[in-house]
Design a protein around this motif. Sequence first.
Motif, PDB file in Angstrom:
ATOM      1  N   ILE A  37       1.409   6.091   1.178  1.00  0.00           N
ATOM      2  CA  ILE A  37       1.374   4.353   1.036  1.00  0.00           C
ATOM      3  C   ILE A  37       0.154   4.107   2.215  1.00  0.00           C
ATOM      4  CG2 ILE A  37       2.507   2.426   1.929  1.00  0.00           C
ATOM      5  CD1 ILE A  37       5.247   3.769   1.086  1.00  0.00           C
TER       6      ILE A  37
ATOM      7  N   ALA B  62      -3.549   2.029   0.861  1.00  0.00           N
ATOM      8  CA  ALA B  62      -3.023   0.757   1.193  1.00  0.00           C
ATOM      9  C   ALA B  62      -3.863  -0.309   0.830  1.00  0.00           C
ATOM     10  CB  ALA B  62      -2.901   0.628   2.833  1.00  0.00           C
TER      11      ALA B  62
ATOM     12  N   LEU C  26      -2.661  -0.796  -3.057  1.00  0.00           N
ATOM     13  CA  LEU C  26      -1.287  -1.132  -3.167  1.00  0.00           C
ATOM     14  C   LEU C  26      -1.126  -2.880  -2.743  1.00  0.00           C
ATOM     15  CD1 LEU C  26       0.500   1.737  -1.427  1.00  0.00           C
ATOM     16  CD2 LEU C  26       0.579   0.972  -4.018  1.00  0.00           C
TER      17      LEU C  26
ATOM     18  N   ILE D 112       2.446  -3.925   2.917  1.00  0.00           N
ATOM     19  CA  ILE D 112       2.326  -2.466   2.642  1.00  0.00           C
ATOM     20  C   ILE D 112       2.485  -1.921   4.166  1.00  0.00           C
ATOM     21  CG2 ILE D 112       0.543  -0.906   2.000  1.00  0.00           C
ATOM     22  CD1 ILE D 112       1.625  -3.225  -0.252  1.00  0.00           C
TER      23      ILE D 112
ATOM     24  N   SER E 208       5.921  -1.308   4.673  1.00  0.00           N
ATOM     25  CA  SER E 208       6.447  -0.337   3.800  1.00  0.00           C
ATOM     26  C   SER E 208       6.499   0.944   4.384  1.00  0.00           C
ATOM     27  CB  SER E 208       6.164  -0.544   2.284  1.00  0.00           C
ATOM     28  OG  SER E 208       6.548  -1.880   1.932  1.00  0.00           O
ATOM     29  N   ALA E 209       5.255   1.186   4.635  1.00  0.00           N
ATOM     30  CA  ALA E 209       4.954   2.659   4.987  1.00  0.00           C
ATOM     31  C   ALA E 209       5.786   2.963   6.416  1.00  0.00           C
ATOM     32  CB  ALA E 209       3.377   2.715   5.428  1.00  0.00           C
TER      33      ALA E 209
ATOM     34  N   LEU F 262       7.077  -4.152  -3.052  1.00  0.00           N
ATOM     35  CA  LEU F 262       7.174  -2.776  -2.141  1.00  0.00           C
ATOM     36  C   LEU F 262       8.014  -2.626  -1.155  1.00  0.00           C
ATOM     37  CD1 LEU F 262       6.013   0.065  -2.829  1.00  0.00           C
ATOM     38  CD2 LEU F 262       4.137  -0.757  -1.236  1.00  0.00           C
TER      39      LEU F 262
ATOM     40  N   ASN G  66       4.072  -2.221  -8.438  1.00  0.00           N
ATOM     41  CA  ASN G  66       3.867  -1.244  -7.314  1.00  0.00           C
ATOM     42  C   ASN G  66       5.016  -0.257  -7.314  1.00  0.00           C
ATOM     43  OD1 ASN G  66       1.668  -1.274  -5.699  1.00  0.00           O
ATOM     44  ND2 ASN G  66       2.180  -2.893  -4.499  1.00  0.00           N
TER      45      ASN G  66
ATOM     46  N   PHE H  12       4.480   3.434  -6.991  1.00  0.00           N
ATOM     47  CA  PHE H  12       5.174   4.118  -5.958  1.00  0.00           C
ATOM     48  C   PHE H  12       5.489   5.701  -6.421  1.00  0.00           C
ATOM     49  CE2 PHE H  12       9.263   5.058  -4.268  1.00  0.00           C
ATOM     50  CZ  PHE H  12       9.181   5.488  -2.848  1.00  0.00           C
TER      51      PHE H  12
END
Length: 517
Positions: free
Chosen positions: A108, A112, A115, A135, A138-139, A188, A216, A220
């Motif tokens: 991710i 980035a 995304l 983003i 999310s990571a 995401l 996304n 993903f």
Amino acid sequence: MPSILPTAEAAPAHPVVKGVANGSSNPLLANVPNKLFIGGQWVDAESGKTFPVLDPRTGEEVFRVAEADKADVDKAVAAARKAFDEGPWPRMSGKTRDKILVKLAELIEANAEELAKIESLDNGKPLAMSKIADIPLSADHFRYYAGWADKIHGKTIPCDNMLGKWFAYTLHEPIGVVGQIIPWNFPLLMLAWKVAPALAAGNTIVLKPAEQTPLNALRFATLCEEAGIPAGTVNVLPGYGPTAGAAICRHPQVDKLAFTGSTEVGRIVMREAAERIVPVSLELGGKSPLIVDKSVDVDKAVEQAHFACFFNHGQCCAAGTRTYVHADIYDEFVQKAAARAQRRVVGDPFEEATEQGPQIDQDQLDKILNLMSIGEREGARLMCGGKRHGEKGYFIQPTVFADVTEDMTIAREEIFGPVQSILKFHTTEEVIKRANQNEYGLASGILSNDVNFINTVSRSLKAGTVWVNTYNVYESGVPFGGYKSSGIGRDKGEYALEAYTQVKAVYQALEGEPDWY
């Protein structure tokens, strides 16, 4: 306002995902499959149907994806069932799952830029916000739950009574096939909130992203392949709620349901879960109060309240849309809040100066416009905004209402748009009672320099989150969820793991068979 798609020069230099030929002319979407992801394979919908993905800046189609319905859900659940009952993911050591989830977090981060641009194209949020919030968070979420994968365990419990002696222990086991339905406001990040803890605990997943924002989620799925998540462990089915969503909720082989979205739909999901007696977690709507005490610096409080309400175009379930302001500073606050809203830059999310992009779709635009009209008719004082911004796309003027009272529709119902309602209060006891006078209880906020006021109010608010002198902070380790009609259960933190595990008790005799048999 320019209406431009990101150019080829701005697209990330990633190779096209193996097997992806999606027909899109937009280079940004080169790595986004337009099919369903079932059992580790990219497949067309059984019906052959597709549906459009619209750019909220223009309302124009930018992509088409396969449309899942019941037949596809049956296939996906079968794949997830096989992956859970026979596959490696639930049987891996926690340390192995840890490594794979860390790899997913790293992927991710490595992608980035791409995304973030997909997120802004799909949802309309400013690119700057996608880059610094959606983003990275999310990571971080996948990395956080990677750390939990080898720490999910039970307890040993001593047993000693007049009948004999036993050794007892508990196991925390994955619950099975999890059906997850996520919203469009943080595509995401809401995926991460649902998928990461479920995977860390060893479950398999059938995921339906919102039909407005499937891009996304599909991208993903390609990262799941690259990270080494076994086939069938994660299945992604773009589609509509009444077809794909309903089929997931009703499927007899789905062991657990998790939903984030409106309270109205949450009630439907809960009824479906009740029919089959499966556990359900719900993160639903909100109408969060932000209480501004007289001890604050007004200019600073105005800015904090503006962010609490208008973040993500107001399309945030925790948005501080009921702004309670002490009578002593009320008039000054109202004037400055309106002036701040008028300075808010509305425009193309790919423009650097933009603070607010378009709302998600025409339905949401119409809903917001209607509620603003109702606010004026019911006697709220319109300080600024109240109309559509521009003639193309789904843009709304940042809007501030003053002199709002609890009996008004805009103070009761979730607007999910850039609309701030300001209410006046006089005493601490009064504002606590009024703030709690709502069916929702997701989040809340306090702006004050008085520690006694802070302590009294924070302990009295019926809400799952209380932000004090800040707002919209979402740390992976801190639970998030609501009281009352705002939901059941918690996302994030250790608490979320409870939603994705079963507890099994095991007894073992220490001295042979008890003599009372």
